[in-house]
Design an enzyme around this catalytic site. Sequence first.
Site, PDB file in Angstrom:
ATOM      1  N   ASP A   1       0.848  -1.178   0.000  1.00  0.00           N
ATOM      2  CA  ASP A   1       0.000   0.000   0.000  1.00  0.00           C
ATOM      3  C   ASP A   1       0.891   1.239   0.000  1.00  0.00           C
ATOM      4  OD1 ASP A   1      -2.446   1.421   0.192  1.00  0.00           O
ATOM      5  OD2 ASP A   1      -2.165   1.636   2.348  1.00  0.00           O
TER       6      ASP A   1
ATOM      7  N   ASP B   1      -0.308   5.058   1.064  1.00  0.00           N
ATOM      8  CA  ASP B   1      -0.562   5.953   2.195  1.00  0.00           C
ATOM      9  C   ASP B   1      -0.589   5.162   3.498  1.00  0.00           C
ATOM     10  OD1 ASP B   1      -1.019   8.597   0.884  1.00  0.00           O
ATOM     11  OD2 ASP B   1      -2.569   7.448  -0.148  1.00  0.00           O
TER      12      ASP B   1
END
Length: 265
Positions: free
Chosen positions: A13, A15
Amino acid sequence: MTDHRRVDTWLTDMDGVLVHEEDAIPGASEFVEVLKASGKRFLVLTNNSIFTPRDLAARLRGSGIDVPEQAIWTSALATAQFLAEQRPEGSAYVVGEAGLVTAMHDVGYVMTDRDPDYVVLGETRTYSFEAITRAIRLIEKGARFIATNPDPSGPSPAGTLPATGSVAALISTATGRQPYYIGKPNPLMMRSALNRLDAHSETTLMVGDRMDTDIISGLEAGLRTVLVLTGSTSRAQIEHFPYRPTRVVDSVADLVELVGDPDPS
């Protein structure tokens, strides 16, 4: 980890794992550089459909993290790929920004508000009442409802912002029709990333900061998962979930040594 399968592919991922807003998380740049030097395949995944991979690569470089744009996989790209497979060269009324519109054009879709095959809802910082009203009326007339991701809100320097899931709920309330969500936690997002890399779930790790999106979608796609504690989920919250990640670490800095290890157990 006690699992002795090798790791050939990494999904991570963005953020909460690599960056907070515009600031790099300590160790993130080193993690990416080691991934690139290892020659292992990897993708940075994000539910953000606002930006193109080129935009996001530039944003990451501004934070000191050098990720090639071809190594970024967004919910907009996954949505466009899904629709191209379901209904090639179809048409859509799109509520979203450049990341989604570009992805749709790139797979041969026509953007129209005249009897479109789909209404496709993505994230935007400028939702208009007119566009939402048009989407509602097209869905009532038979357009199929797709949303890039179910995130109800997102962060900004000024505070929480409504995101795709919140606007989708508004449209669903008005129409009685639920969208099909493409992004995490739908494991379809993970499987499309694996297909892009020609990778196998048995030899892939997913790194994320959210139990309710990253970890569950990785788990359901058959991947081993690593939860980092630099984002949304705290260590204490892990026990609230009926499933667990394969491994929990403080940050991606703790994964640098594992990238080059063929047996990260």
